[in-house]
Design a protein around this motif. Structure first.
Motif, short mmCIF file in Angstrom:
data_model
loop_
_atom_site.label_atom_id
_atom_site.label_comp_id
_atom_site.label_asym_id
_atom_site.label_seq_id
_atom_site.Cartn_x
_atom_site.Cartn_y
_atom_site.Cartn_z
N ASP A 30 38.50 -6.72 -2.31
CA ASP A 30 39.98 -6.52 -2.09
C ASP A 30 40.69 -6.37 -0.84
O ASP A 30 41.98 -6.79 -0.72
N GLU A 31 40.07 -5.96 0.30
CA GLU A 31 40.63 -6.23 1.66
C GLU A 31 39.71 -6.56 2.57
O GLU A 31 38.52 -6.20 2.51
N PRO A 32 40.24 -6.90 3.75
CA PRO A 32 39.26 -7.53 5.10
C PRO A 32 38.65 -6.05 5.49
O PRO A 32 38.95 -4.93 5.13
N LEU A 33 37.24 -6.45 5.84
CA LEU A 33 36.50 -5.21 6.40
C LEU A 33 37.25 -4.36 7.64
O LEU A 33 37.27 -3.35 7.72
N ALA A 34 37.88 -5.43 8.50
CA ALA A 34 38.39 -4.58 9.54
C ALA A 34 39.65 -3.73 9.18
O ALA A 34 39.89 -2.46 9.89
N GLU A 35 40.26 -4.12 7.95
CA GLU A 35 41.33 -2.94 7.46
C GLU A 35 40.73 -1.88 6.82
O GLU A 35 41.35 -0.48 7.08
N VAL A 48 31.44 -11.54 4.70
CA VAL A 48 31.35 -10.08 5.26
C VAL A 48 30.66 -10.09 6.82
O VAL A 48 31.07 -9.50 7.36
N ILE A 49 29.78 -11.15 6.63
CA ILE A 49 29.00 -11.24 7.83
C ILE A 49 29.77 -11.85 8.88
O ILE A 49 29.72 -11.47 10.14
N ARG A 95 27.11 6.94 -0.57
CA ARG A 95 27.69 6.00 -1.41
C ARG A 95 28.76 6.81 -2.43
O ARG A 95 29.54 6.00 -2.89
N ALA A 96 28.63 7.97 -2.35
CA ALA A 96 29.72 8.78 -3.37
C ALA A 96 31.00 8.87 -2.65
O ALA A 96 31.99 9.17 -3.07
N ILE A 97 30.95 8.34 -1.22
CA ILE A 97 32.19 8.28 -0.60
C ILE A 97 32.76 6.84 -0.36
O ILE A 97 32.45 6.17 0.54
N ASP A 98 33.70 6.48 -1.10
CA ASP A 98 33.86 5.10 -1.43
C ASP A 98 35.22 5.12 -0.51
O ASP A 98 36.37 5.47 -0.85
N VAL A 99 35.23 3.93 0.38
CA VAL A 99 36.38 3.95 1.32
C VAL A 99 36.96 2.49 1.22
O VAL A 99 37.95 2.46 2.04
N GLY A 100 36.59 1.76 0.36
CA GLY A 100 37.33 0.52 0.10
C GLY A 100 36.37 -0.46 -0.56
O GLY A 100 35.14 -0.15 -0.66
N ALA A 142 28.18 0.59 5.21
CA ALA A 142 27.40 0.14 4.41
C ALA A 142 28.27 -0.55 3.26
O ALA A 142 29.22 -0.17 3.01
N VAL A 143 27.55 -1.80 2.93
CA VAL A 143 28.50 -2.79 1.75
C VAL A 143 27.48 -2.62 0.68
O VAL A 143 26.35 -3.17 0.73
N GLY A 144 27.98 -2.41 -0.53
CA GLY A 144 27.18 -2.40 -1.74
C GLY A 144 27.25 -3.67 -2.43
O GLY A 144 27.93 -4.50 -2.05
N PRO A 145 26.32 -3.80 -3.41
CA PRO A 145 26.37 -5.15 -4.23
C PRO A 145 27.63 -5.51 -5.01
O PRO A 145 27.53 -6.55 -5.50
N ASP A 146 28.43 -4.53 -5.23
CA ASP A 146 29.95 -4.82 -5.75
C ASP A 146 30.74 -4.98 -5.03
O ASP A 146 31.97 -4.85 -5.35
N GLY A 147 30.59 -4.77 -3.63
CA GLY A 147 31.56 -4.81 -2.29
C GLY A 147 32.16 -3.41 -1.93
O GLY A 147 32.89 -3.59 -1.18
N ALA A 148 31.63 -2.32 -2.59
CA ALA A 148 32.20 -1.01 -2.09
C ALA A 148 31.63 -0.73 -0.77
O ALA A 148 30.50 -1.28 -0.25
N VAL A 149 32.45 -0.31 0.19
CA VAL A 149 32.13 0.21 1.24
C VAL A 149 32.25 1.57 1.65
O VAL A 149 32.85 2.29 0.89
N TRP A 150 30.80 2.09 2.30
CA TRP A 150 30.47 3.58 2.30
C TRP A 150 30.41 3.70 3.77
O TRP A 150 30.10 2.63 4.54
N PRO A 151 30.58 5.03 3.97
CA PRO A 151 30.07 5.52 5.72
C PRO A 151 28.69 5.07 6.05
O PRO A 151 28.33 4.94 7.09
N CYS A 152 27.98 5.12 4.91
CA CYS A 152 26.26 5.00 4.93
C CYS A 152 25.82 4.74 3.91
O CYS A 152 26.28 4.92 2.68
N VAL A 153 24.48 4.31 3.98
CA VAL A 153 23.85 4.18 2.40
C VAL A 153 23.42 4.92 1.64
O VAL A 153 23.70 5.10 0.49
N LEU A 154 23.69 6.75 2.26
CA LEU A 154 23.29 7.63 1.75
C LEU A 154 24.77 8.23 1.16
O LEU A 154 24.68 8.89 0.30
#
Length: 298
Positions: free
Chosen positions: A231-236, A46-47, A222-227, A208-220
């Motif tokens: 499972d898929e590259p961060l760029a996608e 991810v980094i 986290r109810a909005i899971d966008v990928g 934001a990226v969570g401990p299980d790999g979920a990507v969110w618009p920000c840390v707060l």
């Protein structure tokens, strides 16, 4: 649909484990949580992806990131890829190898501080001795020349929030920001998360990226899971329809101008507004130009 901004910053939530158990924790972290399913190799990937996308900064968060056993390796790798590094820590438990990684790679620190009164601070964090340990490690960071920010969240009536600001300043912390409690995680008291409780800056040059790999618009948000980066590259994910829809939903609630202001409690940069003082009681973008003030020592 797709996003049109570069991804410059990412919160990397490397663990949900925390030695504190604050009632207002947006991440619902605590001693009963684990490090998640992301491996060290996953985080390094991810980094690398963020760096390859032109990213400039990462902030390691949790939980308590200093309790993640591989944090020194991740700090070193991020710095080696040319990323600015900040660790948002409660500053109660920093091992020698973490101090070495921070000083060796020019990383920064940020911490939450609730009161100049030890009993009040400890009652909020639910960890006996937390105030003493946090304050001592803030002093150590200052003595080592490590850039450090403080964040004071106003949680209860009569809280010694302004005294907490003054105390941090007296130690030598140059930047102290404030925020109000936000209805996410345990602070929501079981209520459904709502977009109106976000600042509106979500997904603007950051995610934001969570401990299980979920990507969110920000840390707060986290109810909005966008990928998920497993499972898929961060760029996608960043240019995908799910994130674009999330941005549209957020803009529909906050208006298009909300992305112009950043609440300083969670970010290592703050532009264009200065950090808000706890007396403001909020950091809502539409009101920030009227109320924002900068606290800084000379």
């Amino acid at each position: 649909m797709s996003t049109t901004t570069l991804l410059k910053f990412a919160w990397l939530e490397v663990t949900g484990f925390c030695n504190e158990h604050c009632d207002h924790c947006y991440a619902d972290s605590g001693p009963d949580q684990g490090h998640g399913t992301m491996t060290v190799a996953d985080w390094i990937d991810v980094i690398d992806q963020l760096a390859d996308m032109g990213g400039s900064d990462v902030q390691f968060i949790g939980g308590e990131p200093t309790l993640y056993p591989h944090l020194p390796e991740l700090i070193g790798h991020a710095a080696g890829r040319g990323l600015g590094v900040e660790i948002f820590s409660n500053m109660t438990h920093i091992k020698p190898e973490v101090w070495e990684a921070i000083t060796g790679h020019g990383a920064k620190l940020a911490t939450s501080y609730y009161s100049d009164n030890a009993a009040e601070h400890d009652s909020i964090t639910r960890l006996r001795g937390a105030h003493r340990k946090t304050r001592a490690n803030v002093e150590k960071a200052v003595s080592l020349g490590i850039p450090i920010r403080g964040g004071v969240v106003s949680l209860r009536e009569g809280q010694r929030a302004m005294e907490a600001v003054s105390d941090l300043q007296s130690i030598g912390v140059r930047q102290v920001g404030g925020d109000r409690i936000r209805a996410f995680g345990r602070a929501s008291a079981g209520a459904q998360p709502q977009i109106k409780d976000l600042c509106g800056h979500c997904a603007y040059e950051k995610c934001a990226v969570g401990p299980d790999g979920a990507v969110w618009p920000c840390v707060l948000g986290r109810a909005i899971d966008v990928g998920n980066v497993r499972d898929e590259p961060l760029a996608e994910i960043w240019t995908g329809d799910r994130l674009a829809q999330a941005c549209a939903d957020i803009a529909a609630v906050h208006g298009p101008g909300a992305a112009a202001c950043t609440p300083p409690q969670f970010l290592p940069m703050c532009s264009p507004c200065g950090p808000c003082v706890p007396a403001v009681g909020h950091c809502d973008p539409e009101e920030a130009p009227l109320h924002a003030a900068t606290i800084a020592t000379t």
